[in-house]
Design an enzyme around this catalytic site. Sequence first.
Site, PDB file in Angstrom:
ATOM      1  N   LYS B  21       0.831  -1.195   0.000  1.00 56.90           N
ATOM      2  CA  LYS B  21       0.000   0.000   0.000  1.00 56.90           C
ATOM      3  C   LYS B  21       0.876   1.259   0.000  1.00 56.90           C
ATOM      4  O   LYS B  21       0.677   2.177  -0.805  1.00 56.90           O
ATOM      5  CB  LYS B  21      -0.923  -0.017   1.224  1.00 56.90           C
ATOM      6  N   ARG B  91      -3.104   2.904   8.769  1.00 55.81           N
ATOM      7  CA  ARG B  91      -3.448   1.626   8.146  1.00 55.81           C
ATOM      8  C   ARG B  91      -2.220   0.733   8.053  1.00 55.81           C
ATOM      9  O   ARG B  91      -1.113   1.228   7.853  1.00 55.81           O
ATOM     10  CB  ARG B  91      -3.927   1.833   6.709  1.00 55.81           C
ATOM     11  N   GLY B 100      -8.440  -7.887   5.016  1.00 54.23           N
ATOM     12  CA  GLY B 100      -9.200  -8.129   6.238  1.00 54.23           C
ATOM     13  C   GLY B 100      -8.382  -8.621   7.395  1.00 54.23           C
ATOM     14  O   GLY B 100      -8.885  -8.830   8.498  1.00 54.23           O
ATOM     15  N   MET B 102      -5.403  -7.187   8.626  1.00 53.56           N
ATOM     16  CA  MET B 102      -4.757  -6.176   9.442  1.00 53.56           C
ATOM     17  C   MET B 102      -5.777  -5.092   9.814  1.00 53.56           C
ATOM     18  O   MET B 102      -6.799  -4.965   9.177  1.00 53.56           O
ATOM     19  CB  MET B 102      -3.597  -5.555   8.643  1.00 53.56           C
ATOM     20  N   ARG B 335      -3.413  -1.193  -6.543  1.00 54.97           N
ATOM     21  CA  ARG B 335      -2.591  -2.397  -6.468  1.00 54.97           C
ATOM     22  C   ARG B 335      -3.033  -3.336  -7.585  1.00 54.97           C
ATOM     23  O   ARG B 335      -4.119  -3.148  -8.153  1.00 54.97           O
ATOM     24  CB  ARG B 335      -2.766  -3.089  -5.117  1.00 54.97           C
ATOM     25  N   HIS B 454     -15.786  -9.297   2.342  1.00 52.66           N
ATOM     26  CA  HIS B 454     -14.772 -10.229   2.830  1.00 52.66           C
ATOM     27  C   HIS B 454     -14.933 -11.603   2.192  1.00 52.66           C
ATOM     28  O   HIS B 454     -13.978 -12.195   1.677  1.00 52.66           O
ATOM     29  CB  HIS B 454     -14.852 -10.329   4.362  1.00 52.66           C
ATOM     30  N   SER B 763      12.898 -42.176  -8.980  1.00 48.62           N
ATOM     31  CA  SER B 763      11.804 -41.259  -8.706  1.00 48.62           C
ATOM     32  C   SER B 763      11.924 -40.880  -7.242  1.00 48.62           C
ATOM     33  O   SER B 763      11.885 -41.740  -6.368  1.00 48.62           O
ATOM     34  CB  SER B 763      10.478 -41.956  -8.989  1.00 48.62           C
ATOM     35  N   CYS B 830       7.898 -37.638  -7.399  1.00 42.05           N
ATOM     36  CA  CYS B 830       6.494 -38.024  -7.441  1.00 42.05           C
ATOM     37  C   CYS B 830       5.805 -37.805  -6.108  1.00 42.05           C
ATOM     38  O   CYS B 830       4.713 -38.268  -5.906  1.00 42.05           O
ATOM     39  CB  CYS B 830       6.358 -39.489  -7.865  1.00 42.05           C
ATOM     40  N   TYR B 850      11.671 -34.830 -14.789  1.00 36.10           N
ATOM     41  CA  TYR B 850      10.220 -34.673 -14.769  1.00 36.10           C
ATOM     42  C   TYR B 850       9.702 -34.502 -13.343  1.00 36.10           C
ATOM     43  O   TYR B 850      10.413 -34.794 -12.372  1.00 36.10           O
ATOM     44  CB  TYR B 850       9.520 -35.872 -15.431  1.00 36.10           C
TER      45      TYR B 850
END
Lengths: 878, 878
Positions: B21, B91, B100, B102, B335, B454, B763, B830, B850
């Site tokens: 912010k 704030r 919601g 803070m 934002r 909210h 794996s 995996c 992978y």
Amino acid sequence: MKYVYSFKEGNKNMKEILGGKGANLAEMTGLGLPVPQGFTISTEACTKYYEDHGTLEQDLVQEILEKLRELEDLTGKRLGDPSNPLLVSVRSGARVSMPGMMDTILNLGMNDEVCEAIAKMTNNARFAYDSYRRFIQMFSDVVVNLPKESFEGLFDRIKEEKGIIKDTDLSAEDLQEVIIRYKSEYQNLTKTVFPTDARVQLLEAIKAVFRSWNTARAKTYRRLNDIPEDWGTAVNVQSMVYGNIGDRSGTGVAFTRDPATGVKVLYGEYLMNAQGEDVVAGIRTPQPISTLQEVLPECYQEFLQICNILEEHYKDMQDMEFTIENGKLYMLQTRSGKRTAHAAIKIAVDMVHEGMISQEEALLRIDPKQLDQLLHPIFEDVSLKSATVIAHGLAASPGAATGKIYFSAEEVQRRYEMGEREFILVREETSPEDIEGMNLAEGILTVRGGMTSHAAVVARGMGKCCISGCNEIIVDVEHKRIMTMDGKVYYEGDYLSLNGSTGDVYGQKLATKDAEITGEFQEFMSWADRLRKLEVRTNADTFRDASMARKFGAEGIGLCRTEHMFFEKERIFNFRRMITAPTPEVRNDALNKILPYQRSDFEQLFLVMDNLPVIIRLLDPPLHEFLPHTDEELRELAPTLNLSYEELKNKVASLKEFNPMMGHRGCRLDVTYPEIARMQARAIIEAAINIEEKQIVVKPEIMIPLIGDMKELNYVKRVLVDEIEKVQRERNRKISYQIGTMIEIPRATIIADEIAKEAEFFSFGTNDLTQLTYGFSRDDAAKFLKDYYAKHIFVQDPFTSIDEEGVGRLIDLASKLARKTRSDIELGICGEHAGDPKSIYFCHRIGLNYVSCSPYRIPGARLAASQAVILAKEERYK
Amino acid sequence: MKYVYSFKEGNKNMKEILGGKGANLAEMTGLGLPVPQGFTISTEACTKYYEDHGTLEQDLVQEILEKLRELEDLTGKRLGDPSNPLLVSVRSGARVSMPGMMDTILNLGMNDEVCEAIAKMTNNARFAYDSYRRFIQMFSDVVVNLPKESFEGLFDRIKEEKGIIKDTDLSAEDLQEVIIRYKSEYQNLTKTVFPTDARVQLLEAIKAVFRSWNTARAKTYRRLNDIPEDWGTAVNVQSMVYGNIGDRSGTGVAFTRDPATGVKVLYGEYLMNAQGEDVVAGIRTPQPISTLQEVLPECYQEFLQICNILEEHYKDMQDMEFTIENGKLYMLQTRSGKRTAHAAIKIAVDMVHEGMISQEEALLRIDPKQLDQLLHPIFEDVSLKSATVIAHGLAASPGAATGKIYFSAEEVQRRYEMGEREFILVREETSPEDIEGMNLAEGILTVRGGMTSHAAVVARGMGKCCISGCNEIIVDVEHKRIMTMDGKVYYEGDYLSLNGSTGDVYGQKLATKDAEITGEFQEFMSWADRLRKLEVRTNADTFRDASMARKFGAEGIGLCRTEHMFFEKERIFNFRRMITAPTPEVRNDALNKILPYQRSDFEQLFLVMDNLPVIIRLLDPPLHEFLPHTDEELRELAPTLNLSYEELKNKVASLKEFNPMMGHRGCRLDVTYPEIARMQARAIIEAAINIEEKQIVVKPEIMIPLIGDMKELNYVKRVLVDEIEKVQRERNRKISYQIGTMIEIPRATIIADEIAKEAEFFSFGTNDLTQLTYGFSRDDAAKFLKDYYAKHIFVQDPFTSIDEEGVGRLIDLASKLARKTRSDIELGICGEHAGDPKSIYFCHRIGLNYVSCSPYRIPGARLAASQAVILAKEERYK
């Protein structure tokens, strides 16, 4: 590839290929001693036999037959040839002696014609038939695996029919009858005729020896003695000589020194007109070797000379077998003799003084595991005063033992599994099948057999008290499970005490006391201490253990498990209150009640360990271990804790874990309940201050268990330091202390450089580290590890010797990482491996500072630590 | 060290210090946009506050007061000065938005004198008193932590006394009365006077914001969203502007594109004569932003312009807050806007097409975890046909959900713990306390609140279906736990279905079906696929899972857990027979019965995975998992197995383990029962041959689990190869296959070079590897990990993201060792980590081949794998 060696081709350094017996027979041949000639089929042939799925390949058979031909040429006799028959023995011989484990066949080459020929040639039909029937009996047992009892039963029946008690009273004709019945029994059981072809007999016998490497009892023995599965056994084929050919024949075993005491005196026994097996089996009680001087003085003199030659040559006490055939002495075996730990020390020290070996050689001579024999209890004098000796046997293996009598190894095992402890195994005589039961018993008492009987040899190997040949006992095992001694009846479960050093049997429970390290033992240990680099500490939680450990040479406490201090009645009550506390107030109150106990425990430890480090581990096990689990116990406990039964039951249920080994324990407890760490820190530091005020130097080291993450360590250390500083302010005194961690979580080894930033010492907890590195729980692994042994996947239990390839690498890595961060960090191990010689060599090699083991294992650890230095120099490791 | 920054000093790149912010307020200031001025106290000050044990150090206080002085100079007003009072908002603003979570305080600087002055200056006494009472209420709640209800109760009582329903109907005098009662309540509860010193108010408020970083709900949010504990929050102090000062005032929130669909259209809502909190809290239902054009056309035009500037500048869809004070527009926040996954994809793809961002930037824009939202079921058309919409609310978060209704988050949690699943959480409106319950529910339905309430914001963040503002419902939670809709009563546990994309509510259970990857989604995924190096396979045991996985882009099966195939009725029966078999014959018979099932399962998998690798793991879990444990079940089961109850009970008891996770499982089962491995090998190879005969390419890979030792691998591999060769001979056909292992035992990572000699692929089973490396059992850790989070020891669950420092190092080590032995070895993971983006970045970095995850996580994994490439190029990792 050469698989078969005549005795002339080998020497004592070829044990790996020829086995111990074969190598020594070759060595004696080389020394010009009177050895019946023969050849050895190598251990490599055994391996090949298993690779070939239990068959002898054609090439190997050829090689064996060639060597046989050489032997025939040498002796001028031919196997299976009635005109001039050669008879041979076939014996196993592994790299290391495995007494009673492997099978032997004598008189091989016998058949009806050969037997007749021998009867004629020796003019001793009785001897010929007796040899034949023995051969059939052994062959049937060892090669074909027929039930022993069948043949023994037949033999006993004939004795009965003839009204005869002693075997020797059977006539030649009786024995002929035995042979006929044996052969018919053989045919009956196998549906084949007993083999008459001597070469078939030989090859079958060789295979049988190879097979015997893998019997269950051989495997058990190997596991108990750390002998690799893949060594295999060699087979010795040797021309027969006979101790049972008449009154100028005999057979015996002897040691160049007394194997029980180590005193330098020829020691042994023999039987006239007997075969070797008769001595070992203990069926007849043999004569002391010294009496041979009168019976056959020349033989005795020659034997004495050979004994000296052999001891000089081998530079060690020898255990020899000999046979006298019609007044001619033959050496059948020599090897380094098994001995009691007491004897081993004395012999090693004596030989150093005699200039025969160096101190370092002496140190390498003793198996560190043997030393704890010397530390085991002896009877309390007070207790002995009121005791009367009710029987006397041979002092076969020293030490004192007290326990409940049972008449079979199986029964001992069964009772052990039921949780019973303290047994005396009482047997007519023992056999290899009894090994496991013997291992569990405190002591062994046998009715028959001499100093070299199975029971005596095995017990000495195990460092177990044994009295053999106690023929004042009458054991009635089969029917009533009782024994009678001096008219009094003793039942299963009655107490008996044995003094294996004197042979005295007491008909009651006797108090025992600990041994002392004095004399040669002390001298020997001082050599070890001068050499070793590793410090040896002890795992001890009580004043008693700590005191004993100091007597055994502990240089501090490497692990004090504080949880063991919670089990006393009043303490466990408060500890349970702490666990079940509904509010922080109750919890703190309970902890406050525990504090004084812990403090006074620590005071005692600091007192004993004056000026030595004392590592105290914070509470480690999961809390549920402190609570009972049965409904009944819970109902009883609940009101004392001011809880309803349901509340307590819920609490216990909430503590239940799927995998408690990996659950809420160790430092994780301190994260949840920092007040426990706080109480323990306070108890330690208050105790340290109290003792320091008595002008005694205290060196407390606080160990945080089960660290896996830096932040865990930071958190718990902060809690400890805050409380310690508080105590120091209260008492207005500074104490120097260290905070370190146990390294037992694999992750901790990987981040050891980080951990060493905050930890002033590491103690490798190799039990848990092994569990987690292998991913198997010690409590559960036993179930599947037996399949692992059977399938040759594991050679030995990784909880006994450090798994150097896996766990060891992690320890090495962690040590290097830690020293990078903190070059002077103190590194040690405190798992059960810390008492294992092989693991101690490893610890030395990777440069740890100390090992910490249970009190009884300390002298062994000191010795192993010195051996590590010698072995490292020589770049050889066991 | 600088801790406080005026808005002019910062910019958007300073989020770490200024919070999101604060950085954006500074950026907007720099862009010359109308921003009420102020200053930001940095996140570093928050850290310092905690280091200083919850105090503001003197230097920091001085710095704050200096910046306040600057602000006063800039605005020409003074905090607390009745002659020209400055009021500020305080704030929180963390690095990332935590909606919601803070706390905020408005109108700070108020006291009696200031209030009077403002009443006079604005000529609006009602506004002044309303601002004052709001301030007292917020201050009491947020700073002093007094119960909200006390003040709300007082407020409601006055409304009652005055006979007033809407807050706005209260007069200035009524509000004066409220203020008096508030102050007296404050004094009553705190025993101190409400602080009148504006500087005291300010410092207390700043501390309160810092404290709010560590509330339980903030912690939960952080854990759910992987936000590190040590980031801290910044505090923004900003001069107040008022949307509630009259009819030409208002406040609202807006998005530059539609956050639900991604369509490029200004989207938002506002309330006239209101403060920001009124919009977010959802107490009044706001107006769509487009209507502002009529109300205040100039403001609207200016706002449109600003929106364009901001989106162009940030190159992303913006979420903005604005306030209009007497016709003048102020920007309070901008934002990057939260959006549904659907919208996120559309916006990213559109922006690439618009030339605003590159494909790589687009790929980085999407959180891979979001994608599975797009894959979740929608209602079956058939099912919808018979369904009627019973209510309609705002389509707050898309997707379909069906479940049982409960009226509190706690109840949902409770039911979840009892094992229930499928919930719809129904609430008046949600609050941060409901987070965990929302997380467990399939969908959320609220009575009040708009698209930015909210419930709506949080549900979108969670990718959870949500309908908000459904005011046709009447919820009677307190007394009856029922709700009424259209006259019909619904009880707890009744089924409801929600379509979060349309806002439709159905009063029944509806069938759902899977989504498809088409359009922009498909285009987006094609960019990811072009870029990524990691292959993405799936964990799948059934035809259904495998088919779905292929639809989602799976390139083979990375893990087929064969044990999951045993649970069907007929199969489990034979499996139990196998386990409890008294003889090998029964065991083999049972296995033979299982064989055809397994074979046909494998055939189906090979069919679906045409030309793709299929890794099949041999049976892994301990056998006891296949047997029931209650007496009743055992009694029922025993006769079907041809066993007595006692026999079965003994069998179950003998399988019980202390630590089953480390017990008789994985390859250890195959060592004990090679016949299981044999049956599975046969089923795999027979299936492969059968499918290959249909001209379909099969690539079977057999995986041996839980390998810790070379000899284990050799043994099991031998068993497999022997059987495979047998099958090939029988069928006279060669199949190309691989044999590899799962690396999940720490020891295996250390000896990976050895293992790679025999294993053709690895794996990494990161679940078990994490358990063993950390030494904690997943089943038990939950109990103590909450203390670890609370004490900042763990930031996140190591079972969610690979612990790179510990487990990761072992994987890296093993990969390097393995490649040394076998350069082309196939390496993958995996475990559940395989679907976690951070872990996928790690896998890419260390060069695995992978990852294999569950079907729904495949698109996310494909995306993360492409992000890994970009991040590696840029050398930045999340």
